[in-house]
Motif scaffolding. Structure first.
Motif, mmCIF file in Angstrom:
data_model
loop_
_atom_site.group_PDB
_atom_site.id
_atom_site.type_symbol
_atom_site.label_atom_id
_atom_site.label_comp_id
_atom_site.label_asym_id
_atom_site.label_seq_id
_atom_site.Cartn_x
_atom_site.Cartn_y
_atom_site.Cartn_z
ATOM 1 N N LYS A 101 0.710 -1.306 -0.099
ATOM 2 C CA LYS A 101 -0.045 -0.048 0.084
ATOM 3 C C LYS A 101 0.813 1.134 0.055
ATOM 4 N N GLY A 102 2.030 1.078 -0.244
ATOM 5 C CA GLY A 102 3.157 2.261 -0.158
ATOM 6 C C GLY A 102 3.584 2.815 0.964
ATOM 7 N N VAL A 103 3.497 1.766 2.287
ATOM 8 C CA VAL A 103 4.034 2.382 3.502
ATOM 9 C C VAL A 103 5.065 1.573 3.534
ATOM 10 N N ASP A 104 6.383 2.282 4.004
ATOM 11 C CA ASP A 104 7.701 1.596 4.176
ATOM 12 C C ASP A 104 7.776 0.872 5.385
ATOM 13 N N ALA A 105 7.270 -0.243 5.650
ATOM 14 C CA ALA A 105 7.052 -1.087 6.773
ATOM 15 C C ALA A 105 8.397 -1.784 7.093
ATOM 16 N N GLY A 106 9.304 -1.888 6.423
ATOM 17 C CA GLY A 106 10.623 -2.589 6.445
ATOM 18 C C GLY A 106 10.765 -4.005 6.722
ATOM 19 N N PHE A 107 11.437 -4.523 7.570
ATOM 20 C CA PHE A 107 11.707 -5.853 7.878
ATOM 21 C C PHE A 107 11.317 -6.258 9.313
ATOM 22 N N CYS A 108 11.128 -7.528 9.471
ATOM 23 C CA CYS A 108 11.028 -8.096 10.988
ATOM 24 C C CYS A 108 12.417 -8.195 11.782
ATOM 25 N N ARG A 109 12.485 -7.942 13.070
ATOM 26 C CA ARG A 109 13.624 -8.226 13.687
ATOM 27 C C ARG A 109 14.012 -9.989 13.725
ATOM 28 N N LYS A 110 15.249 -10.225 13.442
ATOM 29 C CA LYS A 110 15.537 -11.540 13.724
ATOM 30 C C LYS A 110 15.466 -12.075 15.091
ATOM 31 N N PRO A 111 15.016 -13.161 15.569
ATOM 32 C CA PRO A 111 14.893 -14.374 14.596
ATOM 33 C C PRO A 111 13.510 -14.429 14.085
ATOM 34 N N MET A 112 12.746 -13.533 13.855
ATOM 35 C CA MET A 112 11.690 -13.431 13.155
ATOM 36 C C MET A 112 12.186 -13.553 11.877
ATOM 37 N N LYS A 113 11.623 -14.400 10.798
ATOM 38 C CA LYS A 113 12.066 -14.347 9.802
ATOM 39 C C LYS A 113 11.166 -13.240 8.576
ATOM 40 N N SER A 114 11.941 -13.095 7.739
ATOM 41 C CA SER A 114 10.975 -12.249 6.447
ATOM 42 C C SER A 114 10.490 -13.268 5.601
ATOM 43 N N LEU A 115 9.574 -12.758 4.692
ATOM 44 C CA LEU A 115 9.003 -13.557 3.716
ATOM 45 C C LEU A 115 9.744 -13.842 2.500
ATOM 46 N N SER A 116 9.546 -15.179 1.915
ATOM 47 C CA SER A 116 10.324 -15.354 0.849
ATOM 48 C C SER A 116 9.635 -14.909 -0.281
ATOM 49 N N GLU A 117 10.151 -14.929 -1.505
ATOM 50 C CA GLU A 117 9.535 -14.292 -2.598
ATOM 51 C C GLU A 117 8.079 -14.819 -2.821
ATOM 52 N N GLU A 118 7.825 -16.123 -2.673
ATOM 53 C CA GLU A 118 6.623 -16.640 -2.752
ATOM 54 C C GLU A 118 5.565 -16.239 -1.710
ATOM 55 N N GLY A 119 6.255 -16.189 -0.343
ATOM 56 C CA GLY A 119 5.375 -15.399 0.685
ATOM 57 C C GLY A 119 4.769 -13.817 0.315
ATOM 58 N N ILE A 120 5.753 -13.230 -0.389
ATOM 59 C CA ILE A 120 5.421 -11.638 -0.464
ATOM 60 C C ILE A 120 4.244 -11.828 -1.684
ATOM 61 N N LYS A 121 4.622 -12.717 -2.412
ATOM 62 C CA LYS A 121 3.316 -12.817 -3.623
ATOM 63 C C LYS A 121 2.154 -13.035 -3.151
ATOM 64 N N ARG A 122 2.111 -14.049 -2.033
ATOM 65 C CA ARG A 122 0.911 -14.435 -1.223
ATOM 66 C C ARG A 122 0.411 -13.380 -0.436
ATOM 67 N N ALA A 123 1.029 -12.540 0.023
ATOM 68 C CA ALA A 123 0.634 -11.535 1.019
ATOM 69 C C ALA A 123 -0.050 -10.383 -0.086
ATOM 70 N N GLN A 124 0.593 -10.253 -1.121
ATOM 71 C CA GLN A 124 -0.119 -9.436 -2.107
ATOM 72 C C GLN A 124 -1.362 -9.900 -2.678
ATOM 73 N N GLU A 125 -1.448 -11.246 -2.822
ATOM 74 C CA GLU A 125 -2.896 -11.803 -3.177
ATOM 75 C C GLU A 125 -4.085 -11.564 -2.110
ATOM 76 N N ILE A 126 -3.506 -12.127 -0.971
ATOM 77 C CA ILE A 126 -4.488 -11.685 0.087
ATOM 78 C C ILE A 126 -4.907 -10.316 0.217
ATOM 79 N N ALA A 127 -3.975 -9.421 0.103
ATOM 80 C CA ALA A 127 -4.478 -7.797 0.275
ATOM 81 C C ALA A 127 -5.300 -7.727 -0.995
ATOM 82 N N ASP A 128 -4.990 -8.260 -2.080
ATOM 83 C CA ASP A 128 -6.028 -7.736 -3.348
ATOM 84 C C ASP A 128 -7.262 -8.628 -3.149
ATOM 85 N N LYS A 129 -7.284 -9.775 -2.494
ATOM 86 C CA LYS A 129 -8.394 -10.427 -2.355
ATOM 87 C C LYS A 129 -9.292 -9.906 -1.168
#
Ligand code: NGF
Length: 288
Positions: free
Chosen positions: A258-286
């Motif tokens: 949505k254009g908000v620079d939310a950055g990354f999570c702090r380790k040990p929390m992991k960030s999303l893979s490319e596939e996870g990012i795509k899925r997040a965008q699909e969930i947002a669209d839907k």
């Protein structure tokens, strides 16, 4: 202090430093777009238990500086190191935070006298009100009605952030302490809590779904339960997708989308893979 509060996310860079520009954008987004009544700062959603004392203070500074007096601010200061909790309580109070909140002390199996002493120690150090943060699923601390009552005897304890699926206990607290503030903590159960007449809610998904949360809360207050149930259903379709893909990283990706620079999570929390990012965008669209 009644109303709907975002459990504020914090933007971190890839090294885990606070991304000030991104945090300011998250604050503005929650005030201007999600139209929240307030922000709950350095809670679970803010990854509070993964950051340093200096970073906690830095975040309190930035959020207050950006939000000013636009909305109410609650500072979560709870920490296993009680000296740190006291220091943060003083710090946030001096900055002008409207209330402080503290998670029940966890990890060691503290008895109730120890829990009570923790809250009194924090409260005796500041001239501010406190909201208990109860989240048994993460802390393992389950307090009963009488124990909440004992903590409520201190007039400076103005309420509780109740993050539990125990609607029997929630109803008992509501009935016994009508003058105390109860904030619902589980966004997927907001309607059920609203029907029991909570005073507001504090949620992570409000970062992206705040407007629906308001609809649920207000429709329930007006007794329009069928309509509120429809909005809760749409909300829960969204939340199910978020939980399935990874709670905080998915909300961050949706904010970025949505254009908000939310950055990354702090380790040990992991960030999303490319596939996870795509899925997040699909969930947002839907679902947004
Ligand atoms: O994230 C959690 C962990 N709970 C939040 C909220 O209660 C946390 C809840 O919104 C919070 O307010 C804080 O930052 O301290 C859930 O993320 C949401 O309902 C999805 O389950 O349980």
């Amino acid at each position: 202090m009644k109303g709907l509060y975002t459990a504020l996310m914090c933007s971190f860079d890839e090294k885990g430093n606070v991304n000030e520009k991104g945090l300011r954008e998250i604050v503005r987004h929650n005030i201007d777009v999600q139209q929240m009544d307030g922000l709950y700062v350095n809670g679970s959603t803010g990854e509070n238990f993964l950051i340093s004392l200096a970073q906690k203070k830095q975040i309190f500074d930035i959020v207050k500086n950006e939000a000013g007096d636009d909305v109410k601010l609650i500072a979560q200061v709870g920490a296993l190191n009680l000296d740190e909790a006291v220091e943060l309580a003083k710090y946030a109070t001096d900055l002008g935070y409207n209330a402080i909140s503290a998670v029940t002390p966890f990890y060691y199996k503290f008895d109730f006298e120890e829990i009570k002493d923790y809250y009194n120690t924090i409260l005796n150090s500041v001239d501010n009100d406190l909201i208990i943060y109860s989240i048994p699923a993460l802390t393992g601390v389950n307090m009963n009605l009488e124990q909440f009552g004992e903590l409520f005897e201190n007039d400076k304890v103005i309420g509780v952030k109740f993050t539990a699926p125990d609607f029997f206990l929630l109803e008992r607290i509501r009935h016994a302490y009508p003058e105390k503030l109860i904030f619902s903590g589980f966004d997927e159960m907001l309607l059920s809590a609203s029907v029991l007449n909570v005073d507001g809610a504090i949620g992570s998904t409000f970062n992206v779904n705040g407007q629906r949360a308001r609809q649920i809360f207000e429709l329930a207050q007006e007794g329009r339960i069928d309509e509120a149930r429809d909005v809760q259903k749409a909300t829960n379709d969204l939340i199910a997708g978020i939980l399935d893909n990874g709670l905080y990283p998915t909300i961050k990706e949706m904010l970025k989308y949505k254009g908000v620079d939310a950055g990354f999570c702090r380790k040990p929390m992991k960030s999303l893979s490319e596939e996870g990012i795509k899925r997040a965008q699909e969930i947002a669209d839907k679902h947004l």
